[in-house]
Structure formats: structure tokens, C-alpha cells
Design a protein around this motif. Sequence first.
Motif, mmCIF file in Angstrom:
data_model
loop_
_atom_site.group_PDB
_atom_site.id
_atom_site.type_symbol
_atom_site.label_atom_id
_atom_site.label_comp_id
_atom_site.label_asym_id
_atom_site.label_seq_id
_atom_site.Cartn_x
_atom_site.Cartn_y
_atom_site.Cartn_z
ATOM 1 N N ASP A 1 6.148 1.943 12.337
ATOM 2 C CA ASP A 1 5.687 0.564 12.520
ATOM 3 C C ASP A 1 6.741 -0.402 11.993
ATOM 4 O O ASP A 1 7.009 -0.414 10.791
ATOM 5 C CB ASP A 1 4.372 0.322 11.784
ATOM 6 N N ARG A 2 7.330 -1.191 12.884
ATOM 7 C CA ARG A 2 8.368 -2.134 12.459
ATOM 8 C C ARG A 2 7.784 -3.193 11.530
ATOM 9 O O ARG A 2 6.602 -3.561 11.627
ATOM 10 C CB ARG A 2 9.027 -2.784 13.673
ATOM 11 N N GLY A 3 8.628 -3.688 10.652
ATOM 12 C CA GLY A 3 8.200 -4.736 9.739
ATOM 13 C C GLY A 3 9.143 -4.842 8.558
ATOM 14 O O GLY A 3 10.147 -4.133 8.461
ATOM 15 N N TYR A 4 8.818 -5.734 7.655
ATOM 16 C CA TYR A 4 9.639 -5.939 6.468
ATOM 17 C C TYR A 4 9.290 -4.902 5.406
ATOM 18 O O TYR A 4 8.111 -4.686 5.102
ATOM 19 C CB TYR A 4 9.435 -7.340 5.891
ATOM 20 N N THR B 1 6.639 2.265 7.814
ATOM 21 C CA THR B 1 7.354 1.191 8.502
ATOM 22 C C THR B 1 8.691 1.698 9.022
ATOM 23 O O THR B 1 9.111 1.352 10.133
ATOM 24 C CB THR B 1 7.566 -0.006 7.557
ATOM 25 N N MET B 2 9.364 2.512 8.243
ATOM 26 C CA MET B 2 10.644 3.063 8.679
ATOM 27 C C MET B 2 10.462 4.085 9.797
ATOM 28 O O MET B 2 11.289 4.179 10.698
ATOM 29 C CB MET B 2 11.377 3.695 7.496
ATOM 30 N N LEU B 3 9.360 4.810 9.768
ATOM 31 C CA LEU B 3 9.153 5.867 10.758
ATOM 32 C C LEU B 3 8.508 5.364 12.047
ATOM 33 O O LEU B 3 8.895 5.770 13.144
ATOM 34 C CB LEU B 3 8.277 6.983 10.170
ATOM 35 N N ILE C 1 14.700 -7.196 3.977
ATOM 36 C CA ILE C 1 15.072 -6.035 4.788
ATOM 37 C C ILE C 1 13.963 -5.799 5.806
ATOM 38 O O ILE C 1 12.807 -5.583 5.439
ATOM 39 C CB ILE C 1 15.262 -4.765 3.936
ATOM 40 N N LYS C 2 14.332 -5.860 7.085
ATOM 41 C CA LYS C 2 13.354 -5.655 8.147
ATOM 42 C C LYS C 2 13.755 -4.459 8.998
ATOM 43 O O LYS C 2 14.882 -4.383 9.485
ATOM 44 C CB LYS C 2 13.231 -6.888 9.046
ATOM 45 N N VAL C 3 12.828 -3.546 9.178
ATOM 46 C CA VAL C 3 13.036 -2.408 10.070
ATOM 47 C C VAL C 3 12.657 -2.846 11.481
ATOM 48 O O VAL C 3 11.475 -3.057 11.776
ATOM 49 C CB VAL C 3 12.195 -1.190 9.641
ATOM 50 N N SER C 4 13.639 -3.015 12.343
ATOM 51 C CA SER C 4 13.378 -3.393 13.731
ATOM 52 C C SER C 4 13.225 -2.172 14.628
ATOM 53 O O SER C 4 12.576 -2.242 15.670
ATOM 54 C CB SER C 4 14.509 -4.284 14.261
ATOM 55 N N TYR C 5 13.850 -1.071 14.242
ATOM 56 C CA TYR C 5 13.801 0.167 15.032
ATOM 57 C C TYR C 5 13.193 1.290 14.194
ATOM 58 O O TYR C 5 13.912 1.994 13.485
ATOM 59 C CB TYR C 5 15.208 0.579 15.466
ATOM 60 N N PRO C 6 11.864 1.470 14.222
ATOM 61 C CA PRO C 6 11.280 2.635 13.555
ATOM 62 C C PRO C 6 11.881 3.915 14.140
ATOM 63 O O PRO C 6 12.060 4.038 15.357
ATOM 64 C CB PRO C 6 9.790 2.516 13.878
ATOM 65 N N VAL C 7 12.193 4.888 13.291
ATOM 66 C CA VAL C 7 13.099 5.955 13.703
ATOM 67 C C VAL C 7 12.437 7.215 14.253
ATOM 68 O O VAL C 7 13.112 8.033 14.886
ATOM 69 C CB VAL C 7 14.023 6.363 12.537
ATOM 70 N N LEU C 8 11.138 7.419 14.020
ATOM 71 C CA LEU C 8 10.536 8.702 14.411
ATOM 72 C C LEU C 8 10.747 9.035 15.887
ATOM 73 O O LEU C 8 11.213 10.136 16.212
ATOM 74 C CB LEU C 8 9.048 8.715 14.062
ATOM 75 N N PRO C 9 10.428 8.134 16.833
ATOM 76 C CA PRO C 9 10.649 8.488 18.247
ATOM 77 C C PRO C 9 12.114 8.750 18.569
ATOM 78 O O PRO C 9 12.420 9.605 19.410
ATOM 79 C CB PRO C 9 10.127 7.259 19.007
ATOM 80 N N TRP C 10 13.017 8.020 17.902
ATOM 81 C CA TRP C 10 14.443 8.207 18.180
ATOM 82 C C TRP C 10 14.940 9.559 17.670
ATOM 83 O O TRP C 10 15.857 10.142 18.257
ATOM 84 C CB TRP C 10 15.250 7.061 17.573
ATOM 85 N N GLU D 1 0.846 -1.183 0.000
ATOM 86 C CA GLU D 1 0.000 0.000 0.000
ATOM 87 C C GLU D 1 0.891 1.246 0.000
ATOM 88 O O GLU D 1 1.956 1.265 0.625
ATOM 89 C CB GLU D 1 -0.902 -0.005 1.241
ATOM 90 N N THR D 2 0.464 2.296 -0.708
ATOM 91 C CA THR D 2 1.230 3.534 -0.752
ATOM 92 C C THR D 2 1.425 4.072 0.666
ATOM 93 O O THR D 2 0.462 4.219 1.419
ATOM 94 C CB THR D 2 0.503 4.589 -1.610
ATOM 95 N N GLY D 3 2.640 4.349 1.013
ATOM 96 C CA GLY D 3 2.957 4.843 2.349
ATOM 97 C C GLY D 3 3.457 3.781 3.302
ATOM 98 O O GLY D 3 3.980 4.107 4.376
ATOM 99 N N TYR D 4 3.325 2.493 2.913
ATOM 100 C CA TYR D 4 3.713 1.415 3.825
ATOM 101 C C TYR D 4 5.201 1.472 4.159
ATOM 102 O O TYR D 4 5.585 1.392 5.331
ATOM 103 C CB TYR D 4 3.369 0.053 3.220
ATOM 104 N N THR D 5 6.055 1.597 3.148
ATOM 105 C CA THR D 5 7.507 1.562 3.382
ATOM 106 C C THR D 5 7.946 2.720 4.264
ATOM 107 O O THR D 5 8.693 2.533 5.237
ATOM 108 C CB THR D 5 8.264 1.597 2.044
ATOM 109 N N LEU D 6 7.486 3.928 3.933
ATOM 110 C CA LEU D 6 7.875 5.092 4.724
ATOM 111 C C LEU D 6 7.374 4.974 6.158
ATOM 112 O O LEU D 6 8.124 5.242 7.112
ATOM 113 C CB LEU D 6 7.334 6.372 4.084
#
Length: 389
Positions: A186-189, A182-184, A198-207, A175-180
Amino acid sequence: MAKMSSSIQRNRIRSIDMMRGLVMLIMLIDHVRERFFLHLQVSDPMDIDTTSPSLFFTRLAAHYCAPTFVFLTGLSAWLYANPMNSANKAKPTRNVREFLIKRGLFILFLEVTFITFSWGASFQTLYLQVMWAIGISMIALAVLSYLPRTLLLILGLLIVFGHNALTPISYVPHETGYTLWTMLHDRGYILQSAALNIKVSYPVLPWIGVILLGYACGPLYSQQLDKARRGRWLLGLFAVSLSLFFLLRGLNIYGETLPWELQQSAITTLMSLLNLTKYPPSLAFLVFTLAGMFLLLFAFERVKDTQFAFLDTFGSVPMFFYILHLYVLLVMYGIAFFIWGANKGKYVGVDHIWQIWLIAAGLSLVLYFPVKWFSAYKSKHHAPWLKYL
């Protein structure tokens, strides 16, 4: 860090290095657990019905690592931008944007190469973990560093306090917006294929919010603020953070997706209260862990030079220790698997959590010597590449 001549400057830097050193050793315990106790892996938040108190509190201790790393990265960036000379007078500010971008990109390179390989001895899956979060946060701080410090503080607070309100927003793969997203948040592939995952384990927005707060708090360690006043600020931040935790978490108001409940025993009730979301870090997670960091920074500034010197050593070269211990654990696990085979399902592991602590204690003693050597080498040499470790 460069050696400072004044007592205040030297104590300040030692307290920061000791704080880093402590969380590095806590991280070592957690990574030993990831290697030799993976047959009893914990979820996020943890399932207190299936997680023993010893495993729960071992994992809980590791929660302090990432917030401390990221906050102190921001604080150190402010110190880099606002150096003091040998007479403790302000020097011209340095280009913090270039500093942050170069080191952020270098950390991202390490994450997808040396660090990725250290976990599974392959590149089939890239796990974007804490170093990814630090690298992206450093680049975000570089972009935003032109803003006034007060505005950075406000923005950091808005992100840290407001990101939990974004939890209802979600996207499904493709879905459009899923990758961005997920990185910001919601963790996931973000990629799954036969050749590479490629799996994002640490979404970066809070950090990003945490590193902004660290940068905004940099003046706590300026020469204009003496040890006593800095101590009052640190204790005040500790009290405010812990009070917010008990208010928001205690009353289940806001800042954590999983409400806590009274359990059949005091220990499981405490576990329910402290069962906090790390991926992404909830507001409750951050105020709880940062409260502990503020208190320890206060305490470490008041110990004698000879006390906890080993923490100072580990904290002086954190990247070197980080990569070294991951590869030592990789080799240890391979040797153990060769000798004993898969004695815990598909894993090789130990039976009790106290054995994890024992292995980590032994490793900390063994690794102290190469870490001490490299710390001394770094202090005597000024090659540009050493600054990255």
C-alpha cells in the motif's frame, strides 16, 4: 551488453535493447507530462470523467514502462548468470547474487540521491519510485536465486496472481505493520516530519513477482532455443496474457479493484476497461502490459539491423539516459518558470497534450547524441563503474 558474434545472439540482445529503448522514450513523454502538464495531473486509477482521451492514452502508454523494466531486469540477470562464449557455448555460471546485490544497492543509492534531487531540487521528500522497486526486487531475486528456476516461476506467478487478494489488508499510520505493509503493498508515507518526508510510491511486492517471472523466462534467450521457437513462445505468452486480461477484466472477475462499466460512448467505455491500477500494479495491469511487451519482443527480433537502430542506442545505456533526461527536464522547467512564471496555477505548463508529445520528440532528438556517445564509450572501455550505467 557485450557484443556477441552469432546472429541469433546479436539479434536477441538487440531486440531486448530496442524494447528497453522504446519504453525509455515512452517514459520521456510521461516525464515531460509530469513537468509541463502537472496542472492536469491524473489519479490512479484515472478519473475518466475528468481526464480527456488524449491525456488518458498518453498516461496509459507509460504503463508499459515499469513492467518492462522489471521483467527485463530479471531476464538480464539470468543471461548474466548463464553467459555464452564467442563460440556460443555455455561458459561457467557467474555469481548472480553478488551481481544483483551490488547493482540493487547502487540503484537504491541513486534513487535517494541523484534521482530524488532531480524531481524537486531538494531532499525534503524522498519519493521511492520505480528505481526503488527495481533495486529492492533485484535484492529479493538475489536472496531467492538459489532456488530452482521452476520454484521461482511458481513463486512469481503466486505473487503476481495472488497479491490482489491482499487488498483488504490495511494499516493506519503508527500501527504495527504499517511501514512494512506500505513498502510491500500500500503506497503512502512512511515518514513525515518537518525535516524529511519519505513516501513509497511503488510498493514492491508485485514487482518482486515480476522480476522472478523475468528470471524464470531467461531460458527463452538461451542458445538452445532458436529464433523460431522463441518467437512461438513469445506469441504464446502474448496470447495467454491478453486472454487472461479480457477474461478477468472483461468479466470483472478478479485482478482489478475498480470494475469497468459501459459508458456513453465507445471511447469512454474503452477508457473504463483500460483504467488500471498501477500503485501497486494490479493483475490486470500486469497481464495487459506484459502482453504488449511479449508482442514487441517478438517483432523487434524480426526487424533489420538498420531499422529502429535509435531504439537500440537508447536501450543500451538506460541508466545514463534515465538520469540525464531527469536533469535536463529539471533545468528546462527552471528556465521556463523564470521566463513565463506560474501560468498554470502554481505551475508552469502548456495548454495541450500534443505539445507534450512535441517537446518529448524534440528532447529525444537532442538527447540521442549524448546517449549515442556514451553507448560508444561504454562499448570501447571496460571500467567497472560503466557496468552500472
